[in-house]
Enzyme design. Structure first.
Site, short mmCIF file in Angstrom:
data_model
loop_
_atom_site.label_atom_id
_atom_site.label_comp_id
_atom_site.label_asym_id
_atom_site.label_seq_id
_atom_site.Cartn_x
_atom_site.Cartn_y
_atom_site.Cartn_z
N HIS A 85 0.82 -1.22 0.00
CA HIS A 85 0.00 0.00 0.00
C HIS A 85 0.85 1.27 0.00
CE1 HIS A 85 0.34 -0.18 4.53
NE2 HIS A 85 0.37 1.13 4.38
N SER A 145 4.56 2.61 7.86
CA SER A 145 4.27 1.41 7.08
C SER A 145 5.47 0.97 6.26
CB SER A 145 3.09 1.67 6.14
OG SER A 145 1.90 1.83 6.87
N ASP A 181 0.19 -7.64 1.28
CA ASP A 181 0.55 -6.24 1.50
C ASP A 181 2.07 -6.06 1.59
OD1 ASP A 181 0.22 -3.53 1.74
OD2 ASP A 181 -0.18 -3.56 3.89
#
Length: 352
Positions: free
Chosen positions: A84, A197, A117
């Site tokens: 992402h 992230s 992911d």
């Protein structure tokens, strides 16, 4: 007159100094500088070793832009991050990789996988790359100390610490359909915010045990793309899973997914995951000749355990399956017409 003005000015200066420092001057006590070195297993020691290997990713494309984190996998320039994080650059966008020392270079996507992911980015022309050592997430225990490094809100090189709060925490994040990621996550209270992230979660030896990927906010699970702040509920992809996916992305540009070969009834609200009783757009309830068929699964069966661990929902079953490799053998507890039974199943392969 000139002499009087100058004298008056000097007198004012002297007066101010006397007011501030007194006649003899004031010097408050202060400790000497602390030694620059830190114990290797301290947070400062871990951070000092890891920071040169952690990068900040600035991504833009398709009208979107954002910031994330990644870390060096090897000296060839491969960097692991979240899917992402790099998704906006998936179709002709740009990725700028900024190292801790300030060097900025262009990055290119080697491969990415929305289901896990995870993504791998490569940089070229960067010398003296220092890969972060990969640990073994199977040995992590609740209460173990951890350190997270990333770029929350674009504040690169931010270091936070905490503990492992829980293991095997099933979470889902992302959009709908193929954009949903399923993670059997490590939970940590180390503060993680948007921009963290893709960054490493390190153990007390400075080894990567997880890839920071999501936080729990008031509105649900946030992949780090919103503006929610840390409430002490962060989630990381276990590094053992990340290692396998990274290896496949580097080798093939895509990753394989383990599958059972069944279609689940997503409208089922009972405990466990129920196999559909009729065919739908996703296919037949049990694929003929697939792993589920060979194991003896039938339409309407409810899967309640995987390897002795309870399954509460369809999402949780998918998470537990994704935590394994294609070819792994699972023991499933299945309830059929009210009677429990145990079935052995060998996971098949999708993708790759």
């Amino acid at each position: 007159m000139l002499l009087a003005l100058v004298s008056g000015g000097l007198g004012g200066i002297v007066g101010v100094q006397l007011e501030r420092n007194g006649i003899g001057g004031i010097e408050l006590p202060q400790a000497p500088p602390a030694p620059s070195g830190r114990d290797a297993d301290s947070v400062a020691g871990i951070a000092a070793r890891a920071l040169p290997s952690v990068v900040t990713l600035h991504v833009k494309g398709g009208g979107e832009s954002g910031t994330g984190t990644g870390f060096v996998l090897d000296d060839r320039g491969y960097i692991l991050t979240n899917n992402h994080v790099v998704k906006p650059a998936g179709s002709g966008g740009e990725i700028t990789v900024v190292f801790n020392g300030g060097q900025a270079v262009e990055g290119e996507i080697v491969g990415r996988d929305a289901g896990y992911d995870l993504a791998v980015v490569k940089v070229r022309g960067v010398r003296n790359l220092t890969p972060l050592p990969l640990g073994n997430s199977d040995g992590v225990q609740v209460g173990d100390p951890v350190v997270a490094i990333g770029a929350p809100f674009d504040l690169s090189g931010t270091v936070t610490s905490g503990i492992i709060s829980a293991k095997e925490r099933p979470i889902t994040a992302g959009g709908d359909g193929s954009d949903v990621s399923y993670v059997d996550a490590l939970q940590t209270d180390a503060p993680i915010n948007p921009g963290n992230s893709g960054g490493p979660l390190l153990d007390a030896r400075g080894q990567v045990i997880g890839i920071n990927s999501a936080i729990r906010s008031a509105g649900g699970t946030d992949e780090g793309t919103g503006q929610a702040g840390s409430v002490g509920l962060g989630f990381a992809i276990p590094v053992n899973q990340g290692k396998r996916i990274a290896e496949e992305l580097i080798a093939n540009g895509k990753a394989t997914h383990p599958v059972i070969g069944i279609t689940l009834d997503l409208a089922y609200e009972g405990e466990g995951a129920r196999v559909r009783t009729d065919s739908g757009e996703a296919g037949p309830p049990v694929s003929v000749g697939g792993p589920g068929d060979l194991a003896g699964i039938e339409p309407g069966d409810v899967i309640t355990e995987v390897d002795g661990k309870p399954v509460a929902s369809s999402d949780e079953l998918i998470v537990k399956v994704r935590a394994h490799r294609p070819g792994d053998k699972l023991e499933l507890t299945v309830v059929r017409k009210g009677k429990p039974m145990t079935l052995s199943l060998v996971l098949g392969t999708a993708g790759g």
